[in-house]
Scaffold this motif. Structure first.
Motif, PDB file in Angstrom:
ATOM      1  N   GLN A 163     -25.038  18.249  19.551  1.00  5.87           N
ATOM      2  CA  GLN A 163     -25.704  19.279  18.745  1.00  5.87           C
ATOM      3  C   GLN A 163     -27.160  18.914  18.478  1.00  5.87           C
ATOM      4  OE1 GLN A 163     -22.474  19.611  15.657  1.00  5.87           O
ATOM      5  NE2 GLN A 163     -23.008  21.782  15.789  1.00  5.87           N
ATOM      6  N   GLY A 164     -27.398  17.644  18.202  1.00  5.74           N
ATOM      7  CA  GLY A 164     -28.772  17.202  17.976  1.00  5.74           C
ATOM      8  C   GLY A 164     -29.636  17.456  19.201  1.00  5.74           C
ATOM      9  N   GLY A 165     -29.091  17.171  20.382  1.00  2.00           N
ATOM     10  CA  GLY A 165     -29.834  17.416  21.623  1.00  2.00           C
ATOM     11  C   GLY A 165     -30.107  18.892  21.828  1.00  2.00           C
ATOM     12  N   HIS A 166     -29.131  19.718  21.485  1.00  2.12           N
ATOM     13  CA  HIS A 166     -29.326  21.163  21.680  1.00  2.12           C
ATOM     14  C   HIS A 166     -30.350  21.723  20.693  1.00  2.12           C
ATOM     15  CE1 HIS A 166     -28.564  25.274  22.782  1.00  2.12           C
ATOM     16  NE2 HIS A 166     -28.374  25.573  21.503  1.00  2.12           N
ATOM     17  N   TRP A 167     -30.306  21.298  19.431  1.00  3.12           N
ATOM     18  CA  TRP A 167     -31.289  21.770  18.451  1.00  3.12           C
ATOM     19  C   TRP A 167     -32.699  21.354  18.862  1.00  3.12           C
ATOM     20  CZ3 TRP A 167     -30.390  25.499  15.198  1.00  3.12           C
ATOM     21  CH2 TRP A 167     -29.091  25.727  14.738  1.00  3.12           C
ATOM     22  N   ALA A 168     -32.813  20.197  19.489  1.00  6.14           N
ATOM     23  CA  ALA A 168     -34.126  19.755  19.977  1.00  6.14           C
ATOM     24  C   ALA A 168     -34.646  20.716  21.042  1.00  6.14           C
ATOM     25  CB  ALA A 168     -34.035  18.338  20.542  1.00  6.14           C
ATOM     26  N   LYS A 169     -33.753  21.170  21.919  1.00  4.95           N
ATOM     27  CA  LYS A 169     -34.146  22.149  22.956  1.00  4.95           C
ATOM     28  C   LYS A 169     -34.536  23.482  22.314  1.00  4.95           C
ATOM     29  CE  LYS A 169     -31.320  20.319  26.775  1.00  4.95           C
ATOM     30  NZ  LYS A 169     -30.828  19.098  26.128  1.00  4.95           N
ATOM     31  N   LEU A 170     -33.770  23.886  21.300  1.00  4.66           N
ATOM     32  CA  LEU A 170     -34.054  25.167  20.641  1.00  4.66           C
ATOM     33  C   LEU A 170     -35.427  25.142  19.958  1.00  4.66           C
ATOM     34  CD1 LEU A 170     -33.084  27.988  19.709  1.00  4.66           C
ATOM     35  CD2 LEU A 170     -32.031  26.858  17.735  1.00  4.66           C
ATOM     36  N   PHE A 171     -35.722  24.050  19.242  1.00  9.07           N
ATOM     37  CA  PHE A 171     -36.986  23.970  18.495  1.00  9.07           C
ATOM     38  C   PHE A 171     -38.168  23.544  19.362  1.00  9.07           C
ATOM     39  CE2 PHE A 171     -34.230  24.316  14.880  1.00  9.07           C
ATOM     40  CZ  PHE A 171     -35.000  24.923  13.902  1.00  9.07           C
ATOM     41  N   SER A 172     -37.888  23.248  20.635  1.00 12.54           N
ATOM     42  CA  SER A 172     -39.005  22.967  21.538  1.00 12.54           C
ATOM     43  C   SER A 172     -39.795  24.245  21.808  1.00 12.54           C
ATOM     44  CB  SER A 172     -38.497  22.377  22.859  1.00 12.54           C
ATOM     45  OG  SER A 172     -37.842  23.391  23.626  1.00 12.54           O
ATOM     46  N   GLY A 173     -39.124  25.392  21.615  1.00 14.90           N
ATOM     47  CA  GLY A 173     -39.782  26.679  21.819  1.00 14.90           C
ATOM     48  C   GLY A 173     -39.959  27.050  23.278  1.00 14.90           C
ATOM     49  N   ARG A 174     -39.367  26.263  24.180  1.00 15.25           N
ATOM     50  CA  ARG A 174     -39.577  26.566  25.616  1.00 15.25           C
ATOM     51  C   ARG A 174     -38.650  27.680  26.099  1.00 15.25           C
ATOM     52  NH1 ARG A 174     -40.052  20.864  25.680  1.00 15.25           N
ATOM     53  NH2 ARG A 174     -37.882  20.639  26.345  1.00 15.25           N
ATOM     54  N   PHE A 175     -37.407  27.677  25.635  1.00 16.05           N
ATOM     55  CA  PHE A 175     -36.407  28.665  26.072  1.00 16.05           C
ATOM     56  C   PHE A 175     -36.397  28.752  27.607  1.00 16.05           C
ATOM     57  CE2 PHE A 175     -37.464  29.910  21.746  1.00 16.05           C
ATOM     58  CZ  PHE A 175     -36.205  30.028  21.185  1.00 16.05           C
ATOM     59  N   ASP A 176     -36.284  27.595  28.217  1.00 15.69           N
ATOM     60  CA  ASP A 176     -36.318  27.502  29.675  1.00 15.69           C
ATOM     61  C   ASP A 176     -34.902  27.365  30.234  1.00 15.69           C
ATOM     62  OD1 ASP A 176     -35.673  25.002  28.779  1.00 15.69           O
ATOM     63  OD2 ASP A 176     -37.470  24.009  29.562  1.00 15.69           O
ATOM     64  N   ARG A 177     -34.829  27.082  31.529  1.00  8.52           N
ATOM     65  CA  ARG A 177     -33.535  26.949  32.197  1.00  8.52           C
ATOM     66  C   ARG A 177     -32.689  25.854  31.561  1.00  8.52           C
ATOM     67  NH1 ARG A 177     -30.823  30.345  35.441  1.00  8.52           N
ATOM     68  NH2 ARG A 177     -32.915  31.085  35.954  1.00  8.52           N
TER      69      ARG A 177
ATOM     70  N   SER B 205     -27.842  24.485  28.413  1.00  5.25           N
ATOM     71  CA  SER B 205     -27.270  23.819  27.243  1.00  5.25           C
ATOM     72  C   SER B 205     -26.404  24.766  26.429  1.00  5.25           C
ATOM     73  CB  SER B 205     -28.403  23.253  26.374  1.00  5.25           C
ATOM     74  OG  SER B 205     -27.876  22.680  25.188  1.00  5.25           O
ATOM     75  N   ILE B 206     -26.913  25.976  26.153  1.00  2.00           N
ATOM     76  CA  ILE B 206     -26.134  26.926  25.353  1.00  2.00           C
ATOM     77  C   ILE B 206     -24.908  27.408  26.127  1.00  2.00           C
ATOM     78  CG2 ILE B 206     -27.397  29.002  26.069  1.00  2.00           C
ATOM     79  CD1 ILE B 206     -25.982  28.181  22.557  1.00  2.00           C
ATOM     80  N   ASP B 207     -25.029  27.456  27.442  1.00  2.00           N
ATOM     81  CA  ASP B 207     -23.874  27.826  28.266  1.00  2.00           C
ATOM     82  C   ASP B 207     -22.771  26.774  28.140  1.00  2.00           C
ATOM     83  OD1 ASP B 207     -23.161  29.792  30.746  1.00  2.00           O
ATOM     84  OD2 ASP B 207     -22.379  27.775  31.099  1.00  2.00           O
ATOM     85  N   ARG B 208     -23.163  25.499  28.193  1.00  2.00           N
ATOM     86  CA  ARG B 208     -22.170  24.414  28.061  1.00  2.00           C
ATOM     87  C   ARG B 208     -21.492  24.458  26.698  1.00  2.00           C
ATOM     88  NH1 ARG B 208     -26.187  21.464  30.801  1.00  2.00           N
ATOM     89  NH2 ARG B 208     -27.000  20.653  28.817  1.00  2.00           N
ATOM     90  N   ILE B 209     -22.287  24.748  25.652  1.00  5.60           N
ATOM     91  CA  ILE B 209     -21.720  24.816  24.289  1.00  5.60           C
ATOM     92  C   ILE B 209     -20.689  25.940  24.195  1.00  5.60           C
ATOM     93  CG2 ILE B 209     -22.258  25.392  21.890  1.00  5.60           C
ATOM     94  CD1 ILE B 209     -24.925  23.926  22.291  1.00  5.60           C
ATOM     95  N   GLY B 210     -21.047  27.108  24.708  1.00  3.44           N
ATOM     96  CA  GLY B 210     -20.112  28.234  24.667  1.00  3.44           C
ATOM     97  C   GLY B 210     -18.822  27.926  25.401  1.00  3.44           C
ATOM     98  N   ARG B 211     -18.949  27.281  26.555  1.00  2.00           N
ATOM     99  CA  ARG B 211     -17.756  26.941  27.347  1.00  2.00           C
ATOM    100  C   ARG B 211     -16.921  25.861  26.666  1.00  2.00           C
ATOM    101  NH1 ARG B 211     -17.748  29.169  32.361  1.00  2.00           N
ATOM    102  NH2 ARG B 211     -19.586  30.462  32.718  1.00  2.00           N
ATOM    103  N   ALA B 212     -17.597  24.938  26.012  1.00  2.82           N
ATOM    104  CA  ALA B 212     -16.864  23.899  25.280  1.00  2.82           C
ATOM    105  C   ALA B 212     -16.059  24.523  24.141  1.00  2.82           C
ATOM    106  CB  ALA B 212     -17.842  22.861  24.727  1.00  2.82           C
TER     107      ALA B 212
END
Length: 260
Positions: free
Chosen positions: A70-84, A89-96
């Motif tokens: 979760q910490g890694g995913h929040w870092a991606k979210l707050f990076s503001g890049r919204f890239d691939r 990452s969000i796909d893996r979370i949903g599947r998990a």
């Protein structure tokens, strides 16, 4: 199998969520403060989660692993890049979530918990500037709800994939059953054809036997007629012999009287 969205679709959804360059910049500025507070937020979150027996069972002994993810995913979210990388990452979370059987109602509540904690952090940070607090909170709401939207979308996609796979399995089962039925019907057809051939053969034999029996009956009648004819001739012969014997006897009597 990760269902990645096209770049065009991702841009379209970001635009609809009003996540623009200013929002991305605000998220990047917020991350250092969020990053420092995040461990405490996640500790409180899992304490809250484990108060529910069902949720506690799902977490099990994986709390540290889940916090790290979760910490890694929040870092991606707050990076503001919204890239691939973020969308993977969000796909893996949903599947998990699907894999462990976590229903959407639970992780929606989880997002609510984290969002409220982050709002508190932002209000403390910008307690002297209402404008900055409002800008930060708007960016936060957009990002967190966008993240939640994608998590639920992924959940739905996985369910659709499972339904499609079940449909394919049913199709394969039906095809296998059809093949077996076709094979059985072919065997029945072969057996029926064999029985038909045997019936025709027996019918032919029956006709032949009937003909032979008829011929035998005709011969029997003919023989009977012949026997009757022979019997009549024999009887006539016997009468003739008797008459001749009678005549001979008469002649003998005449001869004897002549001698006297």
């Amino acid at each position: 199998m990760i269902m990645l969205h096209s770049d065009e679709e991702m841009r379209s959804r970001l635009s609809f969520a009003r996540i623009d360059a200013e929002t991305k910049s605000t998220l990047t500025e917020l991350w250092p403060f969020v990053q420092r507070a995040l461990p405490g937020v996640l500790d409180g979150f899992y304490s809250h989660v484990k108060s529910q027996p069902k949720m506690a069972a799902l977490v099990g002994n994986r709390e540290d692993t889940l916090k790290k993810a979760q910490g890694g995913h929040w870092a991606k979210l707050f990076s503001g890049r919204f890239d691939r990388d973020y969308f993977e990452s969000i796909d893996r979370i949903g599947r998990a979530h699907v894999r462990i059987g976590l229903e959407p109602k639970w992780y929606i509540a989880g997002y609510q918990y984290v969002l409220n904690e982050l709002v508190s952090i932002i209000l403390k940070k910008h307690r002297f500037s209402q404008r900055k607090a409002l800008t930060a909170m708007q960016a936060l709401n957009k990002a967190v709800l966008f993240d939640l939207d994608f998590a639920i979308s992924t959940y739905q996609e996985v369910l659709m994939e499972q339904q499609q796979e079940q449909a394919r399995e049913i199709g394969r089962a039906i095809e296998t059953f059809k093949v077996k039925v076709d094979a059985s019907m072919a065997e029945v057809d072969n057996s029926a054809e064999k029985v038909t051939r045997q019936a025709i053969s027996l019918s032919d034999m029956s006709v032949s036997a009937t003909a032979e029996a008829s011929e035998a009956a005709h011969s029997s009648v003919q023989t009977t007629n012949n026997i009757q004819t022979i019997a009549a001739a024999t009887e006539e012969l016997s009468s003739s012999i008797a008459e001749i014997s009678r005549q001979i006897t008469g002649a003998s009597d005449v001869a004897r009287r002549a001698e006297w």
